[in-house]
Design a protein around this motif. Structure first.
Motif, PDB file in Angstrom:
ATOM      1  N   VAL A 197       0.696  -1.244  -0.150  1.00 40.37           N
ATOM      2  CA  VAL A 197       0.394   0.371   0.167  1.00 40.37           C
ATOM      3  C   VAL A 197       0.857   1.434  -0.110  1.00 40.37           C
ATOM      4  O   VAL A 197       0.467   2.132  -0.815  1.00 40.37           O
ATOM      5  CB  VAL A 197      -1.233  -0.034   1.372  1.00 40.37           C
ATOM      6  CG1 VAL A 197      -1.379   1.701   1.608  1.00 40.37           C
ATOM      7  CG2 VAL A 197      -2.635  -1.140   1.628  1.00 40.37           C
ATOM      8  N   LEU A 198       2.088   1.164   1.312  1.00 42.56           N
ATOM      9  CA  LEU A 198       2.928   2.368   0.796  1.00 42.56           C
ATOM     10  C   LEU A 198       3.508   2.531  -0.076  1.00 42.56           C
ATOM     11  O   LEU A 198       3.836   3.489  -0.365  1.00 42.56           O
ATOM     12  CB  LEU A 198       3.347   2.849   2.775  1.00 42.56           C
ATOM     13  CG  LEU A 198       2.693   2.243   4.181  1.00 42.56           C
ATOM     14  CD1 LEU A 198       3.594   1.983   4.727  1.00 42.56           C
ATOM     15  CD2 LEU A 198       1.905   3.761   3.528  1.00 42.56           C
ATOM     16  N   SER A 199       3.682   1.256  -0.509  1.00 36.96           N
ATOM     17  CA  SER A 199       4.644   1.405  -1.738  1.00 36.96           C
ATOM     18  C   SER A 199       3.954   1.973  -3.185  1.00 36.96           C
ATOM     19  O   SER A 199       4.352   1.765  -4.807  1.00 36.96           O
ATOM     20  CB  SER A 199       5.228   0.545  -2.009  1.00 36.96           C
ATOM     21  OG  SER A 199       6.765  -0.157  -1.098  1.00 36.96           O
ATOM     22  N   GLU A 200       2.559   2.140  -3.052  1.00 34.58           N
ATOM     23  CA  GLU A 200       1.248   2.168  -4.177  1.00 34.58           C
ATOM     24  C   GLU A 200       2.038   0.941  -5.505  1.00 34.58           C
ATOM     25  O   GLU A 200       1.017   1.772  -6.939  1.00 34.58           O
ATOM     26  CB  GLU A 200       2.176   3.409  -4.794  1.00 34.58           C
ATOM     27  CG  GLU A 200       1.549   4.901  -3.588  1.00 34.58           C
ATOM     28  CD  GLU A 200       2.723   6.307  -4.370  1.00 34.58           C
ATOM     29  OE1 GLU A 200       2.389   6.622  -5.561  1.00 34.58           O
ATOM     30  OE2 GLU A 200       1.640   7.508  -3.402  1.00 34.58           O
ATOM     31  N   GLU A 201       1.915  -0.329  -4.352  1.00 29.42           N
ATOM     32  CA  GLU A 201       1.665  -1.241  -5.917  1.00 29.42           C
ATOM     33  C   GLU A 201       0.187  -1.299  -6.044  1.00 29.42           C
ATOM     34  O   GLU A 201      -0.695  -0.915  -5.173  1.00 29.42           O
ATOM     35  CB  GLU A 201       2.001  -2.424  -5.441  1.00 29.42           C
ATOM     36  CG  GLU A 201       3.441  -2.015  -4.867  1.00 29.42           C
ATOM     37  CD  GLU A 201       3.926  -4.293  -4.788  1.00 29.42           C
ATOM     38  OE1 GLU A 201       3.593  -4.801  -4.392  1.00 29.42           O
ATOM     39  OE2 GLU A 201       4.590  -3.568  -3.885  1.00 29.42           O
ATOM     40  N   ASP A 202      -0.246  -1.623  -7.561  1.00 36.69           N
ATOM     41  CA  ASP A 202      -1.803  -2.254  -7.392  1.00 36.69           C
ATOM     42  C   ASP A 202      -2.241  -2.864  -7.041  1.00 36.69           C
ATOM     43  O   ASP A 202      -1.871  -4.260  -7.697  1.00 36.69           O
ATOM     44  CB  ASP A 202      -1.717  -1.901  -9.389  1.00 36.69           C
ATOM     45  CG  ASP A 202      -3.225  -1.554  -9.562  1.00 36.69           C
ATOM     46  OD1 ASP A 202      -4.261  -1.313  -8.428  1.00 36.69           O
ATOM     47  OD2 ASP A 202      -3.587  -2.570 -10.785  1.00 36.69           O
TER      48      ASP A 202
END
Length: 241
Positions: A197-202
């Motif tokens: 989530v924090l790494s902005e993965e989909d």
């Protein structure tokens, strides 16, 4: 804030002259502390704890190096201060879940206890995303230097997770897998998802994660709704084919 040896986490000068509550000196102290913490957190997330020096922090905050030591004894104390709000949220949520599971006598009560804990984790993530990311990035590294405080929190989280799993086992709500295995496996899954989530993965809507993760984990671990014969097989009893 108190460090492990019983001293306050702020520097000596800050303790001796905190200023009148609400006064100019206290306000200035709070602002300067926040400037140092914000600068340090940004650098820690970008570079990692080991790569960031106190010189880097004070330069990023725009203050003299001596100012750092007015508020923090060293880098480890600063990391401890950054972790404090997240530590409080996580441990209170884990403890509440443990108490709820001690009273749980059915699957739905177990689900509600885990959902409540997932909501606490989600709250910490939304309030302190950079601190949570720092914890996730550093929790698997060697417990030395400034990382000691991160490692201590990681051990506490793992200990609570195993204890929670053990309590669920007490009432026959989970499959007979060793709590140290299933509890730590759940911690690993949760932490990986949070980092995604924090790494902005989909991975979709983050707000849906608590329920999705709770359902996924507990559907895999809970005892199936089966007759006595099925339960004996699950427990390793009964005759072999």
């Amino acid at each position: 804030m108190v460090s492990g040896d019983g001293t306050r986490s702020g520097g000596v000068e800050a303790d001796k002259r905190p200023g009148r509550p609400g006064g100019r000196r206290e306000t200035a102290r709070r602002e300067r502390t926040k400037e140092l913490e914000d600068a340090a957190l940004r650098l820690f997330v970008e570079r990692g704890l080991d790569a960031v020096t106190i010189d880097d922090i004070t330069q990023a905050a725009g203050v003299a190096k001596g100012t750092f030591y007015r508020y923090f004894d060293d880098k480890a104390v600063l990391v401890d201060a950054l972790l404090e709000p997240v530590r409080g949220e996580l441990l209170s949520g884990l403890e509440a879940c443990g108490r709820a599971l001690a009273q749980a006598r059915g699957v739905e009560a177990m689900f509600e206890a885990y959902r409540a804990m997932a909501a606490v984790i989600a709250s910490a993530l939304l309030q302190y995303p950079s601190v949570v990311r720092l914890y996730l990035q550093e929790s698997r590294g060697p417990a030395v230097g400034a990382r000691r405080k991160v490692a201590e929190l990681s051990r506490e989280v793992s200990r609570h997770a195993v204890d929670i799993t053990r309590r669920a086992h007490t009432h026959g709500l989970l499959r007979p897998i060793r709590p140290a295995v299933s509890g730590l496996a759940v911690v690993g899954a949760v932490e990986r998802l949070l980092l995604a989530v924090l790494s902005e993965e989909d991975i979709g809507n983050p707000l849906e994660l608590p329920d999705a993760l709770t359902t996924l984990v507990l559907d895999g671990l809970r005892v199936p709704s089966a007759g006595k014969e099925g339960r004996r097989k699950l427990d390793g009893g009964g005759k072999r084919p």
